[in-house]
Each structure stands twice: as C-alpha cells, then as structure tokens.
Design a protein around this motif. Structure first.
Motif, mmCIF file in Angstrom:
data_model
loop_
_atom_site.group_PDB
_atom_site.id
_atom_site.type_symbol
_atom_site.label_atom_id
_atom_site.label_comp_id
_atom_site.label_asym_id
_atom_site.label_seq_id
_atom_site.Cartn_x
_atom_site.Cartn_y
_atom_site.Cartn_z
ATOM 1 N N ALA A 93 0.963 -1.245 0.134
ATOM 2 C CA ALA A 93 0.007 0.124 -0.060
ATOM 3 C C ALA A 93 1.003 1.350 -0.046
ATOM 4 O O ALA A 93 0.607 2.142 -0.694
ATOM 5 C CB ALA A 93 -1.015 0.040 1.356
ATOM 6 N N GLU A 96 2.140 1.707 -3.550
ATOM 7 C CA GLU A 96 1.051 2.233 -4.338
ATOM 8 C C GLU A 96 0.645 3.436 -4.214
ATOM 9 O O GLU A 96 0.526 4.212 -5.079
ATOM 10 C CB GLU A 96 0.065 1.112 -4.207
ATOM 11 C CG GLU A 96 -0.007 -0.265 -5.041
ATOM 12 C CD GLU A 96 -1.032 -1.010 -4.964
ATOM 13 O OE1 GLU A 96 -1.709 -0.787 -4.063
ATOM 14 O OE2 GLU A 96 -1.171 -2.185 -5.154
ATOM 15 N N ARG A 97 0.552 4.006 -2.855
ATOM 16 C CA ARG A 97 0.371 5.326 -2.650
ATOM 17 C C ARG A 97 1.358 6.295 -3.308
ATOM 18 O O ARG A 97 1.171 7.381 -3.815
ATOM 19 C CB ARG A 97 0.175 5.429 -1.030
ATOM 20 C CG ARG A 97 -0.387 6.975 -0.479
ATOM 21 C CD ARG A 97 -1.179 7.517 -1.104
ATOM 22 N NE ARG A 97 -2.528 6.867 -0.498
ATOM 23 C CZ ARG A 97 -3.771 6.957 -0.794
ATOM 24 N NH1 ARG A 97 -4.073 7.916 -1.759
ATOM 25 N NH2 ARG A 97 -4.582 6.298 -0.321
ATOM 26 N N ALA A 100 1.142 6.509 -7.031
ATOM 27 C CA ALA A 100 0.149 7.129 -7.449
ATOM 28 C C ALA A 100 0.202 8.748 -6.913
ATOM 29 O O ALA A 100 -0.245 9.416 -8.089
ATOM 30 C CB ALA A 100 -1.283 6.866 -6.603
ATOM 31 N N CYS A 101 0.671 9.008 -6.093
ATOM 32 C CA CYS A 101 0.970 10.695 -5.753
ATOM 33 C C CYS A 101 2.063 11.266 -6.798
ATOM 34 O O CYS A 101 1.869 12.025 -7.384
ATOM 35 C CB CYS A 101 1.465 10.822 -4.502
ATOM 36 S SG CYS A 101 0.252 10.417 -3.225
ATOM 37 N N ALA A 127 -5.141 9.876 -8.923
ATOM 38 C CA ALA A 127 -4.068 9.725 -7.774
ATOM 39 C C ALA A 127 -4.670 9.457 -6.505
ATOM 40 O O ALA A 127 -4.441 8.547 -5.471
ATOM 41 C CB ALA A 127 -3.223 11.106 -7.723
ATOM 42 N N ARG A 128 -5.973 10.287 -6.214
ATOM 43 C CA ARG A 128 -6.656 10.078 -4.974
ATOM 44 C C ARG A 128 -6.948 8.976 -4.608
ATOM 45 O O ARG A 128 -7.058 8.272 -3.639
ATOM 46 C CB ARG A 128 -7.523 11.401 -4.759
ATOM 47 C CG ARG A 128 -8.464 11.604 -3.480
ATOM 48 C CD ARG A 128 -9.247 12.719 -3.639
ATOM 49 N NE ARG A 128 -8.533 13.918 -3.728
ATOM 50 C CZ ARG A 128 -8.960 14.700 -4.777
ATOM 51 N NH1 ARG A 128 -9.688 14.516 -5.607
ATOM 52 N NH2 ARG A 128 -8.158 16.012 -4.629
ATOM 53 N N SER A 129 -7.858 8.263 -5.881
ATOM 54 C CA SER A 129 -8.482 6.990 -5.834
ATOM 55 C C SER A 129 -7.276 5.649 -5.922
ATOM 56 O O SER A 129 -7.775 4.616 -6.087
ATOM 57 C CB SER A 129 -9.548 6.769 -6.724
ATOM 58 O OG SER A 129 -9.130 6.937 -8.063
ATOM 59 N N LEU A 130 -6.227 5.910 -5.934
ATOM 60 C CA LEU A 130 -5.045 4.823 -6.312
ATOM 61 C C LEU A 130 -5.411 4.267 -7.690
ATOM 62 O O LEU A 130 -5.236 3.035 -7.493
ATOM 63 C CB LEU A 130 -5.112 4.131 -5.311
ATOM 64 C CG LEU A 130 -4.438 4.601 -3.987
ATOM 65 C CD1 LEU A 130 -4.522 3.469 -2.716
ATOM 66 C CD2 LEU A 130 -2.926 5.020 -4.450
ATOM 67 N N ASN A 131 -5.812 4.876 -8.606
ATOM 68 C CA ASN A 131 -6.061 4.322 -9.892
ATOM 69 C C ASN A 131 -4.759 4.303 -10.890
ATOM 70 O O ASN A 131 -4.530 5.347 -11.838
ATOM 71 C CB ASN A 131 -7.373 5.055 -10.855
ATOM 72 C CG ASN A 131 -7.669 4.378 -11.885
ATOM 73 O OD1 ASN A 131 -6.980 3.363 -12.316
ATOM 74 N ND2 ASN A 131 -8.879 4.925 -12.477
ATOM 75 N N LEU A 132 -3.917 3.219 -10.590
ATOM 76 C CA LEU A 132 -2.571 3.416 -11.137
ATOM 77 C C LEU A 132 -2.651 2.986 -12.529
ATOM 78 O O LEU A 132 -1.881 3.573 -13.148
ATOM 79 C CB LEU A 132 -1.662 2.256 -10.438
ATOM 80 C CG LEU A 132 -1.398 2.747 -9.117
ATOM 81 C CD1 LEU A 132 -0.382 1.601 -8.335
ATOM 82 C CD2 LEU A 132 -0.610 3.991 -8.943
#
Length: 145
Positions: A93, A96-97, A100-101, A127-132
């Motif tokens: 996590a 991934e965070r 994404a950021c 980015a906010r919803s972690l939609n990589l």
C-alpha cells in the motif's frame, strides 16, 4: 479548477525529492526483510538435537533462496514470518500510494501546462483513488513500470 496556479519547475523539484525518499524507503524495507530473515535463521528451535528436520519456514526476502538448513525453524522464526506476512499489504500500500501521488502530480501538472484542466482534474482524482492504471496510461516514455 480555473484558479490553479502551478509552477511546473517547483513540482518537478518536489517530485525529485519524493522519489529520493521513496528510494530510501525501499532500501529500508529491503533491509528490514533481510534483517528479519537473518534473525529468523539465527533464532534456533525448540526441538532438541536431531529431532529437527530440514523443513522450510520463516520469512524469505525478495531475491533470496528459501531458508533451508539442517534444523527446523522454531517459534521465533515462525512469529517473524507471520509478522512480515502481516505487513506485506502495508508495504504494498505504501508503494502504491507513493506511485499514485508521483504519477498523479506529474500528469496533472503536464495537463495543466497543456491547458487541459479537465484532464488535470482527472489525474488528481486518479491519484486520490489509487487508480494506477489510469495514471500509467499515456506516460512520457511509454508508460507503466
């Protein structure tokens, strides 16, 4: 969205700093896994002498061979293995965070520079919803990791 005032050079500088810290975090996590693996190997067993058989137990660092030996891993090694297994989702996590950021900030800034505020907003939301997957598409240099 029309009130945006982004300085692309400032964003680029901050992304370089974040990338450096992300690399430091990766090294620290790799060190943690290696150290815990070594500790598990050295912890010994509660099984007396020759009753211990060569079974695989304990945590294994990425890229390392499974823990093998002439003795069974004991309760300490098993507990350390459980600890790392329990933290794996947290480690993933974090990665991934961070990804994404960084991707979201870069993509939103690029869209802002191009004058497409709607696409910039979509990059922020991704980015906010972690939609990589959405963030990895259409990256300069061919996308994805």
């Amino acid at each position: 969205m029309t009130g945006w005032d982004i300085q692309p050079q400032g964003v680029q500088g901050q992304l370089k700093i974040v990338s450096g810290h992300a690399g430091d975090l990766q090294k620290a996590l790799e060190g943690l896994v290696g150290t815990v693996t070594d500790a598990a190997s050295a912890a010994g067993t509660a099984v007396p002498g020759s009753a211990a058989g060569p079974r695989l137990h304990g945590p294994v660092a990425p890229g390392r061979a499974p823990l093998r030996g002439g003795t069974t891993m004991g309760p300490v090694a098993a507990a350390l293995g459980e600890y790392l297994s329990g933290r794996q989702k947290d480690f993933n996590a974090m990665a991934e965070r961070i990804e994404a950021c960084v991707l979201g900030a870069a993509k939103a800034t690029n869209e802002y520079v191009e004058g497409d505020l709607e696409a910039a907003r979509e990059a922020q939301e991704a980015a906010r919803s972690l939609n990589l997957e959405a963030l990895r598409r259409e990256l300069p240099g061919g996308g994805g990791r």
